[in-house]
Design an enzyme around this catalytic site. Structure first.
Site, mmCIF file in Angstrom:
data_model
loop_
_atom_site.group_PDB
_atom_site.id
_atom_site.type_symbol
_atom_site.label_atom_id
_atom_site.label_comp_id
_atom_site.label_asym_id
_atom_site.label_seq_id
_atom_site.Cartn_x
_atom_site.Cartn_y
_atom_site.Cartn_z
ATOM 1 N N SER A 106 0.813 -1.209 0.000
ATOM 2 C CA SER A 106 0.000 0.000 0.000
ATOM 3 C C SER A 106 0.849 1.263 0.000
ATOM 4 O O SER A 106 1.928 1.304 0.602
ATOM 5 C CB SER A 106 -0.901 0.006 1.241
ATOM 6 O OG SER A 106 -1.557 1.247 1.409
ATOM 7 N N TYR A 130 -2.329 5.555 -4.508
ATOM 8 C CA TYR A 130 -3.314 6.622 -4.445
ATOM 9 C C TYR A 130 -2.697 7.831 -5.148
ATOM 10 O O TYR A 130 -1.544 8.179 -4.879
ATOM 11 C CB TYR A 130 -3.636 7.015 -2.998
ATOM 12 C CG TYR A 130 -4.378 5.977 -2.195
ATOM 13 C CD1 TYR A 130 -5.650 5.563 -2.578
ATOM 14 C CD2 TYR A 130 -3.819 5.433 -1.042
ATOM 15 C CE1 TYR A 130 -6.341 4.625 -1.827
ATOM 16 C CE2 TYR A 130 -4.515 4.495 -0.288
ATOM 17 C CZ TYR A 130 -5.764 4.094 -0.688
ATOM 18 O OH TYR A 130 -6.453 3.162 0.058
ATOM 19 N N THR A 156 -5.885 2.443 -7.014
ATOM 20 C CA THR A 156 -7.153 2.393 -6.283
ATOM 21 C C THR A 156 -8.030 3.533 -6.782
ATOM 22 O O THR A 156 -7.667 4.703 -6.691
ATOM 23 C CB THR A 156 -6.929 2.510 -4.774
ATOM 24 O OG1 THR A 156 -6.208 1.345 -4.334
ATOM 25 C CG2 THR A 156 -8.256 2.567 -4.027
ATOM 26 N N LYS A 219 -8.204 -1.051 -9.314
ATOM 27 C CA LYS A 219 -8.868 -1.637 -8.154
ATOM 28 C C LYS A 219 -10.049 -0.764 -7.730
ATOM 29 O O LYS A 219 -9.911 0.445 -7.591
ATOM 30 C CB LYS A 219 -7.877 -1.750 -6.988
ATOM 31 C CG LYS A 219 -8.464 -2.249 -5.674
ATOM 32 C CD LYS A 219 -7.369 -2.314 -4.605
ATOM 33 C CE LYS A 219 -7.898 -2.766 -3.264
ATOM 34 N NZ LYS A 219 -8.720 -1.728 -2.606
ATOM 35 N N HIS A 243 -13.502 -1.862 -1.463
ATOM 36 C CA HIS A 243 -12.618 -1.351 -0.407
ATOM 37 C C HIS A 243 -12.974 -1.977 0.943
ATOM 38 O O HIS A 243 -12.903 -1.334 1.991
ATOM 39 C CB HIS A 243 -12.723 0.181 -0.322
ATOM 40 C CG HIS A 243 -11.411 0.858 -0.039
ATOM 41 N ND1 HIS A 243 -10.664 1.480 -1.008
ATOM 42 C CD2 HIS A 243 -10.714 1.015 1.109
ATOM 43 C CE1 HIS A 243 -9.570 1.996 -0.469
ATOM 44 N NE2 HIS A 243 -9.572 1.720 0.814
#
Length: 331
Positions: A106, A130, A156, A219, A243
């Site tokens: 992440s 992100y 994402t 995603k 999520h």
């Protein structure tokens, strides 16, 4: 206590993690309806087992974009692994490599990309991104991930803003002072959660493609319309995801959205799924409905909370063995 199934790890984590940490990991948006339905939806699906099929030899390996993994389960991107165990994402990376599965690291890791890469050299790792208002930071992270040997970029797409997780608001949740978002250190003077770019559109896929040779996986897709757009804009994979029910409450369970997405892409890209996987039979249901692989989020954190790297390997072994058994018993 014998750890027999994934819910045993959940019980352990809830008992031994600090309440604010447990609440953060467990949180769903608003009423938590979508979070809970991710799990309940699997219970509504039934097998049509076939018998006398010679189950003496089974091959449970698969490939993600050409890279072989030992069975079709990977580790979804979740943040703040140091809240679960001291070594954080480094333990996650080592466990994933030991079990030969894909780990999606992440943006909001408490270990840096360098530390994650160094913890499991030659491990199969993707990087989850992100996009931030400061595009230079996102560009730097993408290029750093590629240079370190990460093999895919997971964008994402379902977080223009952070969903409302009531317990986090009540608890005033924040990272302890001795932890930080290592990939973003020094990049921002403001609260890290306030700098997501809500203006991101499909056109930004082309910007990402200009930065990297890595395959791009989107995603957060739940509809055929967005699945078709992902294909049109050059994505090489889709993760059907809500999520973990942490964003929009009231959307579909991921296993319920899967069929629509699979039918829309018609084999042009690989389709994966996360959300609600708690048993090996859940993995088989997802594959039967068209997923190439599934990714686990919260169960990975429970494994880390139990015994770090070793605990996460235990979680993955249980899922692997249950998946193999389900294959045999369904023929």
């Amino acid at each position: 206590m014998a750890m027999v199934c994934l819910s045993d790890f959940e019980v352990y984590a809830k008992k031994y993690l600090p309440k604010t940490t447990w609440d953060f990991f467990a949180a769903g948006a608003d009423d938590g309806t979508t979070r809970d339905d991710n799990i309940l939806a699997y219970k509504r699906i039934r097998f049509r087992p076939r018998v006398l099929r010679d189950a003496s030899v089974m091959d449970i390996r698969t490939k993600l974009l050409g890279t072989e993994i030992s069975f079709p389960v990977g580790i979804a991107p979740t943040g703040f692994h140091q809240l679960a165990c001291p070594d954080g994402e480094k333990s996650t990376a080592r466990a994933a490599k030991a079990m030969n599965v894909c780990y999606i690291a992440s943006t909001y890791s408490t270990s840096s990309l360098e530390e994650i890469s160094a913890a499991a050299p030659s491990g199969f790792q993707w990087f989850q991104l992100y996009i931030h208002r400061n595009r230079a930071v996102s560009k730097q992270l993408v290029q750093q991930a590629e240079a370190l040997g990460f093999q895919g970029l997971v964008l994402t797409a379902d977080l223009p803003y952070t969903g409302k997780r009531r317990d986090d608001v009540r608890n005033g949740f924040q990272l302890p002072p001795h932890m930080s978002l290592k990939n973003l250190e020094g990049a921002f003077e403001v609260c890290k959660m306030m700098i997501l770019d809500p203006s991101v559109t499909w056109n930004d896929i082309h910007w990402l493609q200009s930065l990297t040779h890595l395959p791009i996986i989107i995603k957060g897709i739940l509809t055929k319309e967005d699945a078709e757009l992902a294909v049109r804009h050059g994505a090489q994979g889709i993760i059907v995801s809500n999520h973990g029910g942490r964003q929009l409450d009231g959307g579909p369970a991921t296993i319920d959205a899967l069929v629509e997405v699979v039918e829309a892409v018609q084999g042009r890209v690989e389709v994966y799924l996360d959300g609600g996987i708690r048993k090996g039979s859940d993995v088989l249901k997802a594959l039967a409905l068209g997923a190439k692989c599934v990714f686990i989020g919260r169960p990975a954190l429970w494994g880390l909370a139990y015994k770090g790297e070793e605990g996460l390997q235990d979680v993955l072994r249980i899922l692997r063995d249950e998946f193999r058994l389900s294959m045999a018993l369904t023929g």
